[in-house]
Each structure stands twice: as C-alpha cells, then as structure tokens.
Design an enzyme around this catalytic site. Sequence first.
Site, PDB file in Angstrom:
ATOM      1  N   ASP A   1     -13.343   6.449 -31.470  1.00 23.69           N
ATOM      2  CA  ASP A   1     -12.151   6.303 -30.636  1.00 23.69           C
ATOM      3  C   ASP A   1     -12.183   7.289 -29.474  1.00 23.69           C
ATOM      4  OD1 ASP A   1      -9.169   5.928 -29.994  1.00 23.69           O
ATOM      5  OD2 ASP A   1      -9.451   4.624 -31.725  1.00 23.69           O
TER       6      ASP A   1
ATOM      7  N   HIS B   1      -4.645   7.979 -29.457  1.00 27.24           N
ATOM      8  CA  HIS B   1      -5.017   6.814 -30.258  1.00 27.24           C
ATOM      9  C   HIS B   1      -5.833   7.193 -31.496  1.00 27.24           C
ATOM     10  CE1 HIS B   1      -6.965   2.717 -30.693  1.00 27.24           C
ATOM     11  NE2 HIS B   1      -5.710   2.380 -30.460  1.00 27.24           N
TER      12      HIS B   1
ATOM     13  N   SER C   1      -4.669  -1.798 -33.978  1.00 28.44           N
ATOM     14  CA  SER C   1      -5.196  -0.434 -34.010  1.00 28.44           C
ATOM     15  C   SER C   1      -4.743   0.295 -35.263  1.00 28.44           C
ATOM     16  CB  SER C   1      -4.708   0.351 -32.795  1.00 28.44           C
ATOM     17  OG  SER C   1      -5.438   0.040 -31.652  1.00 28.44           O
TER      18      SER C   1
END
Length: 637
Positions: A166, A207, A383
């Site tokens: 990520d 994220h 996600s």
Amino acid sequence: MEGGCGSQWKAAGFLFCVMVFASAERPVFTNHFLVELHKDGEEEARQVAAEHGFGVRKLPFAEGLYHFYHNGLAKAKRRRSLHHKRQLERDPRIKMALQQEGFDRKKRGYRDINEIDINMNDPLFTKQWYLFNTGQADGTPGLDLNVAEAWELGYTGKGVTIGIMDDGIDYLHPDLAYNYNADASYDFSSNDPYPYPRYTDDWFNSHGTRCAGEVSAAASNNICGVGVAYNSKVAGIRMLDQPFMTDIIEASSISHMPQLIDIYSASWGPTDNGKTVDGPRELTLQAMADGVNKGRGGKGSIYVWASGDGGSYDDCNCDGYASSMWTISINSAINDGRTALYDESCSSTLASTFSNGRKRNPEAGVATTDLYGNCTLRHSGTSAAAPEAAGVFALALEANLDLTWRDMQHLTVLTSKRNQLHDEVHQWRRNGVGLEFNHLFGYGVLDAGAMVKMAKDWKTVPERFHCVGGSVQNPEKIPPTGKLVLTLKTNACEGKENFVRYLEHVQAVITVNATRRGDLNINMTSPMGTKSILLSRRPRDDDSKVGFDKWPFMTTHTWGEDARGTWTLELGFVGSAPQKGLLKEWTLMLHGTQSAPYIDQVVRDYQSKLAMSKKQELEEELDEAVERSLQSILRKN
C-alpha cells in the site's frame, strides 16, 4: 497464468499468459529500468549501476534481472530517456535495458462526501461490528466474521505475517508497533527499509495504516480497536505513493520476502472508472507465478485482493488482479447484509467480508488505526474488506501452517456462508455440485470459526492440472439483436496426463471487438448447467477500437464440477442503441484436479458443504467404478 493465452512466459514451473494491453493515451516513462546482465551477480550489478549513476535491487523471482533506478531523473515524463538507455545498452556487461512505462493504480477506499471525521481516544472494540455484530449502527445481529469462535479456540494469528502492499504504514502507531515486522518491510517508493507514509495535509496516505490495523492491531491495550488476527505480525510494503506505477515496482512488491511473509493484502488496482481493462504486466505475472509456486517454502504465497469499487458501472472481470486465479478476490457487504454502493460484481470473486458504503451513520464504517497514533471509524470500500479476509486467513494458517495457496481457496469455498447477505440484482444459485454462490458475494461471507476448525484437520488437495478444453478460431459476427451462441465439446483432456476431472478455475480467453465495448455482455454455461456472467454491461465504456485481446475472463462458479461435456458461450449487446461486434477467438482453459479433492478430508459437521461434497464424490467414484466393471465384463463377452 498457468495456461495458454496471449504470449507466454515459462517461469517457476508455470506456463502462463501475458495480458495484452492497448491504449490510445501517450505513454509515460519513469526513472526505473529493467536491466538484465550477461553474468548474474549482485556485486557486479552494484558496480555497473554505480558507474552509471543508478541505484539497484535484485529481482528475487528471476535470474539475472535487476531493478535500476535513477534519482536524478524525473519520476515521470512523456519522452524516453534515450541518453540513459543507450548508455546502459553500450555497456558490454548489460544484455538488455528497458525503461519502465508508468500506469495508474488506485487505492480502493471509498469516500462518501458526507463522511464524518471522528478520531476516538477510547477503545473502539464495541464499534467493530464486523467482528461482533450485536446490531450496532442498525446492523443485523450475528452478521459478522465469527472471529469469536476462532479466538475461543485459541487462534489469534500467532506466527503468521501479513504484508500490506500500500502507501506505507505508521509502524510507530502504539496499536501497531508491537506487531510490526521490520525485517519483512520495505519502501519501494523511496528504496529504503522504512515504509512510513509520506505526509499530506489531507491524510491521503492513511490507507495502508488503516488496512494494517484491521489485521494486526494489538488487543487489550486501551488503544483503538482489535485486529482480526491480533497476534499476527504485519509488514509494510510501501509501493503506491508515486506519480505512476511500474511493472518492476509491482513485481518487486509482490515477490518481497516470500519466506517471511505468508499473506499479501492488496487494496488497490486499475482505475475503477467503468471503462478500464487492465491487469498485471509481464514481470508481475512472473513474480506471482513464482510466489504461488515457491513462496512459504513451496506451499505458495497467499494473495488477497480487493475486488474493486466501480459499482454497477464496472465489472471486476476487467481487472486482471482481482480476476487472477492466483489471488483470492474479496467483495464487501454492509452491516445489515446489503451490497455496498461501490461493489462490483463478477464471476471471479471468491467470497466477501464487510465494509460500509451505503449508510450515513458514522459508526457503520470500519473502525481501525489511523495515522500519527489516531483511530478512525470511517475506513470503507473493498479496501477495508480485503484486510479482514487476510486476517481470517492468518487465523487459519495458525491452525495449520501446512495449508497451500490452493488449500486456502478450497477452505474459502467450503466455509463461507450466505448468512443474511442480500443482493438486490443477482439471485443466489447452486452450481452443478450443489455449492451455493452469488455473482457479487461469491460463495458468501467468511466464517473464521468454521475455517479454523476445518483447517485443523485439512489434508492438502491433490495435484492441479491444466487443460486446453478447446478453441474457436473462426471469426463470428455478434448480431445487433439476439445473441451469438457458440459451443465447445470437451473431454477435459481425459486419457492424458493433464486430465481435469474436478474443476477449480475456468478461463474463457477471448478476443473480441465491438462498436461499443461497454454494451457487450458475455455468459458461459458449463456442461452441468451453471451459468457464469463473464462480462456485464459497463455503461461508461465507449471503446470501439481496442476491445478485448486474448483477455482471460475467469469464473469460480463451477467449482467442483465435472468439466467434461458441452460448454456454451453467449455474446450479445445490452443497451439502447444497436451495436455490432466480432468474436475472433475463444479458448477454454480448465484448471483443477484429477482425483477427488475432498474424499480423504475429515468431516466434523455433517450438515456442512464439505460433507455434501464428500458424499457426492464418493457416489461419483462408486458410479464410475461400476461403469468400468460393466465395460470390462462386456469386453470379455
């Protein structure tokens, strides 16, 4: 992939196809080069790179291949750096130098315009409805991952490492620091071992930290919440935070430390705009093949992928990562069992977990860790779904470290449950061997308790084989109205070494063009009557030139079926205006086992899908034995 389509690479014992991409956009060139040396050796590679002003990393999945990067070059520009390319090519020690083109990869974190920014200082465990759903935020009680049962059995992910590919993770976060595996972490964006997120005012690079918390946040420390596998280790693989992705960075990330990292979690992919057809390039395919063949001491790396956030405007079979046989593609449901607004549907999705994307209640989001020691309630998108699945798989691996990458897919099919999931568009159906599936949710929501119990007694499934079931090579017109219907009769390579009797994955490798690609609809029906929607309408896709070039549409819906018989392919148009099209090629690729995969498994629950499947396998084996005996008697007479 492991069969024939497009151009082929032979690597790590696998024959797999290279996806073919075409784009009308001008290419973007990066400061990354793929370099092959005549004489393999890391010392020589470092010397060559230094002489030309490059940094260097060896690619672990291929002999003689190196990643050269030049920090003095622009990270992205429209013209090739011919000076540096020629400089490298003139060096007699270098066999090949290829400047890497850049392409887009997007995080799959859905952001509602009305999201509420809440940072909690108190523990969020009671708000983690995806772990224990008691009806929080108007959810459906009992609709969760059933981690309580797995934890009560003593499985918390101990001894398992999950790599979060990520934008980096905040490894200083007090809820992550204890479980952080520094030895398995790396920053491929900055080429150093410290994958800390780059600071931005809008916290855009939160994220990976949020995904990491879902998996490995520590328990009982009065900070944020609890990870699904709260005693597992988490590794940060920073690779997303750059202007453009390259094949060499993707491949390096996917192949990073495959003997230390057990599970790789990816919550990103091609742009979810409803008009993109994209997937892994040559090096990344080679790295994935190497991972499933050699990772984890030969048991295979486990790749978990978010299925996509394009909603009803997109189809995840147009995403070559989510639709790969080597990945476990995960979709999401919200806390009352409905689909999220961003959910894409496709026949390659194997199962689902939980996220948000329909409710405005802030507590309906996914509670997890956030940047700079903070907590959040607003993580969402597929996600959030993929890391939850990675956590469940970590629990299963603790129960049985001998599980292979294919064992994990079989366990997913057998233990996922319909529960109270509701798809307003696609009905739940049973395939030819009685396994219930849905076009969006796959085989249902993961059940951690059921999975660890089955994993404890699991015996590795039989060897996998690959068969080209047949091919249509003559061009066929797709009519403006009605459908083009084609059939292929196959014996699934019976009588040969690569006979496939019990299916796992099926690919329809298709080359087709249309006056409007987005209106094209493709269905395939198996000999046992299971219909898979390979491609649904994508209203934003106006392409009329590129089409699909040897694209491997994949289905998991025929899992366990007998591949022998007649397969039917249907192509037609769905839309307001009449369209025309031309199918140039259809090749049927069958992947599975010759012997029954469940016949030797231990059955504890006689109401389970495993019990049903084993009973059917025993009956089929008995029927085939009787048939062979009768044929033998007839031949003697």
